[in-house]
Design a protein around this motif. Structure first.
Motif, short mmCIF file in Angstrom:
data_model
loop_
_atom_site.label_atom_id
_atom_site.label_comp_id
_atom_site.label_asym_id
_atom_site.label_seq_id
_atom_site.Cartn_x
_atom_site.Cartn_y
_atom_site.Cartn_z
N SER A 1 0.88 -1.17 0.00
CA SER A 1 0.00 0.00 0.00
C SER A 1 0.91 1.22 0.00
O SER A 1 1.72 1.40 0.92
CB SER A 1 -0.90 0.00 1.24
OG SER A 1 -1.73 1.14 1.24
N SER A 2 0.83 2.02 -1.04
CA SER A 2 1.77 3.12 -1.18
C SER A 2 1.12 4.28 -1.92
O SER A 2 -0.08 4.26 -2.21
CB SER A 2 3.03 2.63 -1.92
OG SER A 2 4.05 3.62 -1.90
N TYR B 1 -2.30 3.90 -3.81
CA TYR B 1 -2.78 2.68 -4.45
C TYR B 1 -2.60 1.48 -3.53
O TYR B 1 -1.79 1.51 -2.60
CB TYR B 1 -2.04 2.44 -5.78
CG TYR B 1 -0.54 2.29 -5.69
CD1 TYR B 1 0.06 1.06 -5.39
CD2 TYR B 1 0.29 3.38 -5.93
CE1 TYR B 1 1.43 0.93 -5.32
CE2 TYR B 1 1.68 3.26 -5.86
CZ TYR B 1 2.25 2.02 -5.56
OH TYR B 1 3.62 1.89 -5.48
N ALA B 2 -3.38 0.45 -3.79
CA ALA B 2 -3.33 -0.76 -2.97
C ALA B 2 -3.94 -1.92 -3.75
O ALA B 2 -4.74 -1.72 -4.67
CB ALA B 2 -4.08 -0.56 -1.66
N ARG C 1 -6.41 -4.98 -4.43
CA ARG C 1 -7.80 -5.27 -4.09
C ARG C 1 -8.18 -6.64 -4.65
O ARG C 1 -7.76 -7.02 -5.74
CB ARG C 1 -8.73 -4.21 -4.69
CG ARG C 1 -8.52 -2.81 -4.13
CD ARG C 1 -9.17 -2.66 -2.76
NE ARG C 1 -9.09 -1.29 -2.29
CZ ARG C 1 -8.10 -0.82 -1.53
NH1 ARG C 1 -7.13 -1.64 -1.15
NH2 ARG C 1 -8.09 0.44 -1.13
#
Length: 206
Positions: free
Chosen positions: A156-157, A164-165, A167
């Motif tokens: 996650s960044s 963004y991450a 999903r």
């Protein structure tokens, strides 16, 4: 890609919204006057311009040649100040959904390449390279393809397209980025909604 966008619009359109496909074109086509003539002869509330870079501006210029003033909407191919400038006044007020590219990245990209065609894809590529080279939690000297895919799930960044991450929703696995609604206002591309909320506090998109 553009056919899938049209398909998604058809599937999600409410019952009272009628969607008509006016014409299909090849990426090399540059004459849309027959479609413009049909638009003139038929009453449409708005026109979806699902064309690629270069074609978007030509289509809008040909609208302007026939003095047609009709709202248009499109895809991420509208995300180009070069395209907007080339399109002229007929593209004014057009809306589209896209990712928002960091302003610093935009400046560097335009300085290096002289335009901003496909800048969203460039920023996405930059973020992916950063993810793979710097953001993966493992410091092992070598990772298998499966190791990389597994570790991406835990990243996650924030990149040039925002936070963004990973999903996994209803079996659909992807990296999520913020989506915004953009609008052409006085020849400039501006963000009018973010996180599904109008930026001006109003209840509807104007």
């Amino acid at each position: 890609y553009l056919n899938d966008v049209l398909g998604g619009l058809r599937r999600r359109a409410p019952p009272e919204l009628y969607v008509e496909e006016i014409a299909t074109y090849l990426p090399s086509d540059a004459d849309f006057r027959s479609s413009v003539t049909k638009i003139r002869a038929t009453k449409f509330d708005a026109i979806g311009v699902f064309l690629i870079s270069g074609q978007v501006s030509v289509f809008h210029r040909q609208l302007n040649e026939q003095h047609l003033n009709i709202p248009t909407f499109g895809t991420d191919f509208f995300e180009s100040t070069s395209e907007v400038t080339a399109a002229g006044r007929a593209i004014e007020g057009a809306i589209f959904a896209n990712n928002a590219v960091d302003s610093d990245f935009q400046s560097v990209y335009k300085s290096k390449f002289g335009n901003d065609y496909q800048i969203t894809y460039a920023a996405n590529g930059y973020d992916f390279a950063t993810l793979i080279c710097h953001d993966l939690p493992s410091k092992q000297p070598a990772l298998s393809a499966n190791d990389v895919l597994e570790q991406i799930k835990h990243v996650s960044s924030k990149g040039k397209l925002g936070p963004y991450a990973y999903r996994n929703e209803d079996g659909d696995k992807y990296i999520s980025f913020p989506i915004v609604i953009r609008k052409i206002v006085e020849g400039k591309i501006v963000t009018v909604t973010q996180d599904n909320k109008p930026l001006d506090g109003s209840a509807t998109l104007k």
